[in-house]
Write a protein that holds these residues in place. Sequence first.
Motif, PDB file in Angstrom:
ATOM      1  N   LYS A  64      42.401  47.483  45.791  1.00 45.68           N
ATOM      2  CA  LYS A  64      41.266  47.982  44.374  1.00 45.68           C
ATOM      3  C   LYS A  64      40.157  47.482  44.016  1.00 45.68           C
ATOM      4  CE  LYS A  64      45.280  46.621  42.272  1.00 45.68           C
ATOM      5  NZ  LYS A  64      45.628  45.406  42.788  1.00 45.68           N
ATOM      6  N   ASP A  83      47.416  43.818  49.346  1.00 47.12           N
ATOM      7  CA  ASP A  83      47.489  44.770  48.530  1.00 47.12           C
ATOM      8  C   ASP A  83      47.505  46.328  48.194  1.00 47.12           C
ATOM      9  OD1 ASP A  83      48.707  44.651  45.752  1.00 47.12           O
ATOM     10  OD2 ASP A  83      46.564  43.983  45.016  1.00 47.12           O
ATOM     11  N   HIS A 159      39.044  37.778  32.829  1.00 48.98           N
ATOM     12  CA  HIS A 159      37.283  37.265  32.564  1.00 48.98           C
ATOM     13  C   HIS A 159      37.674  37.847  31.360  1.00 48.98           C
ATOM     14  CE1 HIS A 159      35.969  41.230  33.376  1.00 48.98           C
ATOM     15  NE2 HIS A 159      36.962  41.033  34.474  1.00 48.98           N
ATOM     16  N   HIS A 199      51.048  37.817  39.844  1.00 42.99           N
ATOM     17  CA  HIS A 199      49.857  38.159  39.921  1.00 42.99           C
ATOM     18  C   HIS A 199      49.156  37.191  37.661  1.00 42.99           C
ATOM     19  CE1 HIS A 199      45.624  39.357  40.233  1.00 42.99           C
ATOM     20  NE2 HIS A 199      45.309  39.835  39.526  1.00 42.99           N
ATOM     21  N   SER A 202      42.558  38.862  36.012  1.00 46.10           N
ATOM     22  CA  SER A 202      41.442  38.559  37.643  1.00 46.10           C
ATOM     23  C   SER A 202      40.341  38.073  36.655  1.00 46.10           C
ATOM     24  CB  SER A 202      41.169  40.002  37.695  1.00 46.10           C
ATOM     25  OG  SER A 202      40.171  40.533  39.209  1.00 46.10           O
ATOM     26  N   GLY A 240      43.543  37.254  41.479  1.00 47.71           N
ATOM     27  CA  GLY A 240      42.366  36.445  40.819  1.00 47.71           C
ATOM     28  C   GLY A 240      41.362  35.200  40.544  1.00 47.71           C
ATOM     29  N   GLU A 282      46.741  37.119  47.388  1.00 49.46           N
ATOM     30  CA  GLU A 282      46.085  38.580  47.070  1.00 49.46           C
ATOM     31  C   GLU A 282      44.296  38.862  46.600  1.00 49.46           C
ATOM     32  OE1 GLU A 282      48.803  40.856  45.286  1.00 49.46           O
ATOM     33  OE2 GLU A 282      50.464  40.962  46.203  1.00 49.46           O
ATOM     34  N   GLY A 284      40.656  40.021  45.846  1.00 48.90           N
ATOM     35  CA  GLY A 284      40.232  41.296  45.956  1.00 48.90           C
ATOM     36  C   GLY A 284      38.695  40.653  45.686  1.00 48.90           C
ATOM     37  N   ARG A 285      38.329  40.143  44.370  1.00 47.53           N
ATOM     38  CA  ARG A 285      36.378  39.984  43.849  1.00 47.53           C
ATOM     39  C   ARG A 285      36.581  38.671  45.083  1.00 47.53           C
ATOM     40  NH1 ARG A 285      35.156  40.538  38.471  1.00 47.53           N
ATOM     41  NH2 ARG A 285      37.683  41.407  38.182  1.00 47.53           N
ATOM     42  N   ARG A 320      31.286  48.101  34.657  1.00 49.39           N
ATOM     43  CA  ARG A 320      32.118  46.614  34.218  1.00 49.39           C
ATOM     44  C   ARG A 320      30.877  46.186  32.695  1.00 49.39           C
ATOM     45  NH1 ARG A 320      32.587  42.634  36.618  1.00 49.39           N
ATOM     46  NH2 ARG A 320      34.497  41.798  36.210  1.00 49.39           N
ATOM     47  N   TYR A 324      33.819  45.896  30.290  1.00 48.41           N
ATOM     48  CA  TYR A 324      34.415  44.659  29.600  1.00 48.41           C
ATOM     49  C   TYR A 324      33.267  43.616  28.838  1.00 48.41           C
ATOM     50  CZ  TYR A 324      37.585  45.424  33.285  1.00 48.41           C
ATOM     51  OH  TYR A 324      38.561  46.606  34.105  1.00 48.41           O
ATOM     52  N   TYR A 380      35.579  46.058  42.146  1.00 50.16           N
ATOM     53  CA  TYR A 380      35.668  46.755  41.280  1.00 50.16           C
ATOM     54  C   TYR A 380      34.345  48.034  40.307  1.00 50.16           C
ATOM     55  CZ  TYR A 380      39.448  43.913  41.500  1.00 50.16           C
ATOM     56  OH  TYR A 380      40.591  43.881  41.702  1.00 50.16           O
TER      57      TYR A 380
HETATM   58  N1  LLP Z   1      47.249  41.767  42.888  1.00 45.58           N
HETATM   59  C1  LLP Z   1      47.800  42.509  42.034  1.00 45.58           C
HETATM   60  C2  LLP Z   1      48.744  42.535  42.137  1.00 45.58           C
HETATM   61  C3  LLP Z   1      46.283  42.937  40.768  1.00 45.58           C
HETATM   62  O1  LLP Z   1      46.899  43.997  40.272  1.00 45.58           O
HETATM   63  C4  LLP Z   1      44.521  42.354  41.420  1.00 45.58           C
HETATM   64  C5  LLP Z   1      43.517  42.916  40.373  1.00 45.58           C
HETATM   65  C6  LLP Z   1      44.911  41.099  42.292  1.00 45.58           C
HETATM   66  C7  LLP Z   1      45.758  41.288  42.947  1.00 45.58           C
HETATM   67  C8  LLP Z   1      43.310  40.869  42.455  1.00 45.58           C
HETATM   68  O2  LLP Z   1      42.303  40.689  41.484  1.00 45.58           O
HETATM   69  P1  LLP Z   1      41.175  39.867  41.894  1.00 45.58           P
HETATM   70  O3  LLP Z   1      41.440  38.803  43.147  1.00 45.58           O
HETATM   71  O4  LLP Z   1      40.358  40.783  42.115  1.00 45.58           O
HETATM   72  O5  LLP Z   1      40.964  39.370  40.705  1.00 45.58           O
HETATM   73  N2  LLP Z   1      38.755  45.751  36.848  1.00 45.58           N
HETATM   74  C9  LLP Z   1      38.863  44.066  37.059  1.00 45.58           C
HETATM   75  C10 LLP Z   1      39.421  43.673  36.981  1.00 45.58           C
HETATM   76  C11 LLP Z   1      41.245  44.386  37.524  1.00 45.58           C
HETATM   77  C12 LLP Z   1      42.102  43.976  38.413  1.00 45.58           C
HETATM   78  C13 LLP Z   1      43.166  44.379  38.590  1.00 45.58           C
HETATM   79  N3  LLP Z   1      44.130  43.426  39.269  1.00 45.58           N
HETATM   80  C14 LLP Z   1      37.218  43.638  36.495  1.00 45.58           C
HETATM   81  O6  LLP Z   1      36.540  44.499  37.016  1.00 45.58           O
HETATM   82  O7  LLP Z   1      36.636  42.571  36.363  1.00 45.58           O
END
Ligand code: LLP
Length: 428
Positions: A64, A83, A159, A199, A202, A240, A282, A284-285, A320, A324, A380
């Motif tokens: 995502k 994921d 955040h 999870h 993030s 996260g 998982e 992403g960022r 963003r 946010y 994102y």
């Molecule tokens: N796994 C699940 C089930 C999730 O829902 C998410 C993010 C991740 C992993 C990955 O999270 P990361 O490692 O990227 O933090 N739009 C927001 C962030 C929303 C994240 C949603 N879920 C932003 O721009 O900060």
Amino acid sequence: MDFNLKTNEKGNLSIGGANALELAEEYGTPLYVADEDRIRDNYNRINKAFTDQYKDFKIFYACKANTNLAVMRILEEEGSSIDAVSPGEIYTSLLAGYSPDRILFTGNNTTNEELEFALESGVRINLDSTSALERLAKLPGAEGREISFRVNPKVGAGHHDHCITGGDLSKFGVMEEEAVNAYRQAIDLGFKPVGIHSHIGSGILDPEPFKLAVHTLMDTAGHVYRELGVEFDFIDFGGGMGIPYTPQESLLDINKFAEEIVGLFKEKMYQYNMGNPTLCLEPGRYIVGDASYLLTRVNTIKHSYRKFAGVDAGFNTLLRPTMYGSYHHIVRANDPLAEPSQEIDIAGNICESGDLFARGRPMPDLKEGDLLAILNAGAYAFSMSSQYNSRPRAAEVLVKDGESDLIRERETFADILSKQNLPARLLK
Ligand code: LLP
């Protein structure tokens, strides 16, 4: 945090060995530029930090954050799994070359049609509720399938409030106290439970809440094992892991983080005598966040109540800051190390007052025609962009060793209109 900015011999911003000014000339603006090596480095850094501590470790890249096919292919080559949160992400992942067993589908408020799509695609299904479990059980081909549950480990972090996905306000997952019953119900319905997941949110730079979640999820896994004899193949703590966006924030010490998380994981694994489940994360960022830049050109300098630099991107391109209040560092691409000489608002081209990339930001002198680079635009960013104000979405390029490839064409007006139909009575 100095953002690791690279310059060429002319002092211009260099992205993956390519001159940002030339990329903007060649492809136009606004333009997303992704650095291939940076994506690979980020993936390998976190993968190594964890595999050094525990061999049976797997990354499920949270696509995502960035679903560009080229980005997904790069991570497929590196050995990542995925994921996915929607049928669209499953479809994209399959197209990017991931086999179904490398895709974990974690839906939320999932419809029967979406569950059916996941079943038919053969991907792993991670359930967010017993409602989804019961509805899945009624679908053809569900019998005997492997499942896991997402559990709310009572703690959340992120955040921004919108990005906290655990704890008492969260819509996600099965309550920790309900987990044993949920797995019992799954067994009774003929499923094979193979994993457990959480999870918590993030953009986490402080490991403490993450450690609490590991603690709780491992206890939950231990209870399920003791009560039902279910030995999980995998335990997934979600994503996260944050990156620094402001100059004041520092990098997450990923080796220390891995040491602490794996330490806790092993302690609980031995306490409950659980065997050797695969430890999954998982991110992403962490993998794609700092690998892309958004290039946008200043077209207007205006002095009204405040001083504004108006650019050719808006919150349709990068949401963003508006959504946010997120800080994204911004540099002048011809001289990214130039010292600030003024405070100025950097405003987008969308007809809303909230369309600001920065308010009162210390910047060097800016003039019309200057190219700006907005940093940390890999996660994102494009994936949350829209066509608001009938503005076509931006183009994306991928850079490696100074060479660039267009990996997403800039949209056209026709693209914006492509799905609209006029009823016959309104035709001219
Ligand atoms: N796994 C699940 C089930 C999730 O829902 C998410 C993010 C991740 C992993 C990955 O999270 P990361 O490692 O990227 O933090 N739009 C927001 C962030 C929303 C994240 C949603 N879920 C932003 O721009 O900060």
